[in-house]
Design an enzyme around this catalytic site. Structure first.
Site, PDB file in Angstrom:
ATOM      1  N   ASP A 191      34.158  36.818 -15.775  1.00  0.00           N
ATOM      2  CA  ASP A 191      34.495  37.788 -14.747  1.00  0.00           C
ATOM      3  C   ASP A 191      33.269  38.147 -13.915  1.00  0.00           C
ATOM      4  OD1 ASP A 191      36.661  39.845 -13.903  1.00  0.00           O
ATOM      5  OD2 ASP A 191      34.903  41.099 -14.269  1.00  0.00           O
TER       6      ASP A 191
ATOM      7  N   GLU B 148      34.328  33.445 -11.876  1.00  0.00           N
ATOM      8  CA  GLU B 148      34.909  34.110 -10.711  1.00  0.00           C
ATOM      9  C   GLU B 148      33.783  34.439  -9.727  1.00  0.00           C
ATOM     10  OE1 GLU B 148      37.637  38.070  -9.832  1.00  0.00           O
ATOM     11  OE2 GLU B 148      36.004  38.167 -11.287  1.00  0.00           O
TER      12      GLU B 148
END
Length: 426
Positions: free
Chosen positions: A141, A178
């Site tokens: 993330d 990401e």
């Protein structure tokens, strides 16, 4: 945001349950990738609870603290970005003159990766899940935001170090990150991450489907892939239509099921490793706020006990969406559409490893391209429009591998919002 990096939240069970899941998946040749959030923790994490106690606490430097003058020089706010609508970077903590840094919001304080102890803790966490629990990799993330944007090169170096440590622990580990940005910014991160989510393709695909206009779609994808190749020849392009942070693709497409099938056909015939957000294969709906793009999956139309019920669904009720058990019985369902395309992709190497070559059509509503690998030459043609489109007969001479409706094209006309895939001889 994480309160404990070594355990499973009780809503989902416990570590024994998770180990059983991994073991059962591996028996079926399914690999398990764990979402790992290391840019920040929760403000309820033990490390942060210790950090707020003052400058003398051994965990103080696990987070980024600054006085008023430093904050003014560094900047107190930021612009809204694709991955964060927060503008306030610095946050007050009780009994502290200094403020702490939180890119996403005050409840998610950023870890300080200039602190060697933090770096080693993250390596330790990764090794734990790979070696002791048995996962196969991580979805990482906020990978762009390990350091502030002005130190983006340091963020890239961190992921190179992380990859090296994880490959020591498990040589075939898979890391997908990401990173919301342009291709030129993303490309260096591929030195540390095996794959990066292609947000440009996601938004371009949505635009193409909504406008029914292919202009620039394939050209932009080829440009992105070329930019990646210049930095890292061995990379995986993680493609998707929408994810857990966005309105669901079928809601974006105004609940047009035919366009939803077209989105799947485009995604699953392009290069890369397609990621399918759960429920897309049922045609699930959902719009922000986040809870309503993450509604329970519809397993059964009969057995209510077989469905999860963490929230009362707003979009995905049995009155609006056919559940999995019903779709399995309907060969024309979204479920079987996805299944056919995935089986085709797994059968023909060119569809996931082949070169991408644009096939120009004058009409903006006909999207065509080749996938080329060794002796395999596969032609893919999509009709983006609401009316049938004539396809030149010479292009339809190959072996018909897939067609959205029926078994063959009638009178050389491709039906609205549909796809044909043909195998040609090299």
């Amino acid at each position: 945001d994480v309160v404990d990096y070594y355990n499973i939240h009780e809503d989902y069970g416990n570590l024994a349950d998770f180990k059983a899941l991994v073991k059962a998946a591996h028996k079926r040749n399914i690999k398990v990738i764990l979402d790992l959030v290391v840019n920040h923790t929760s403000d309820q994490h033990f490390w942060f609870n210790e950090s707020v106690k003052g400058n003398d606490n051994p965990y103080r430097d696990f987070y980024i603290w600054a006085d008023k003058d430093t904050i003014i020089s560094e900047g107190e706010t930021k612009e809204i970005t694709g991955d964060s609508d927060n503008i306030y970077l610095w946050n007050e903590a009780e009994n502290n003159e200094e403020k702490y840094f939180g890119f996403f919001w005050k409840g998610m304080p950023d870890l300080n990766f200039d602190e060697p102890k933090v770096r080693e803790e993250i390596f330790k966490i990764g090794r734990y899940w790979l070696n002791e629990i048995g996962v196969d990799g991580f979805r990482l993330d906020a990978a762009k935001h390990i350091y502030p944007d002005k130190r983006i090169n340091d963020s890239v170096k961190w992921w190179i170090a992380f990859r090296n440590e994880m490959e020591k622990a498990k040589p075939d580990v898979f890391l997908v990150g990401e990173v919301w940005d342009e291709a030129q910014v993303i490309a260096p991160f591929l030195k540390g991450l095996h794959a990066i989510f292609n947000f440009d393709l996601c938004f371009s695909l949505q635009k193409t489907l909504k406008s029914e206009d292919k202009t620039g779609f394939i050209e932009n994808l080829i440009h992105t892939r070329n930019a990646y190749k210049k930095t890292q020849s061995d990379f995986v392009d993680a493609t998707f239509t929408t994810n857990h942070d966005q309105d669901r693709i079928l809601s974006v497409l105004e609940e047009n099921t035919d366009k939803g099938k077209l989105a799947a056909a485009i995604l699953l015939t392009l290069p890369g490793a397609p990621f399918i957000y759960y429920g897309e294969e049922l045609g699930m709906l959902g719009r922000k706020p986040d809870e309503y793009i993450r509604e329970p999956f519809l397993w059964s139309s009969i057995d209510k006990e077989g469905n999860t019920d963490w929230i009362e669904p707003k979009y995905n009720t049995l009155q609006k969406i056919n559940s999995l058990d019903l779709q399995k019985e309907d060969q024309a369902s979204m479920y079987h559409h996805y299944k056919r395309l995935i089986q085709l992709r797994n059968t023909y190497q060119a569809l996931h490893l082949g070169e991408l070559k644009l096939l120009p059509f004058k009409s903006k509503k006909i999207l065509g391209y080749y996938r080329l690998l060794a002796e395999e030459k596969i032609l893919v043609i999509h009709n983006l429009g609401s009316k049938p489109k004539q396809i030149p007969n010479k292009l339809l001479r190959g072996q018909n591998l897939f067609i959205t409706h029926g078994k063959q094209i009638k009178e050389h006309a491709l039906a609205p919002y549909s796809t044909v895939i043909l195998l040609e001889k090299q």
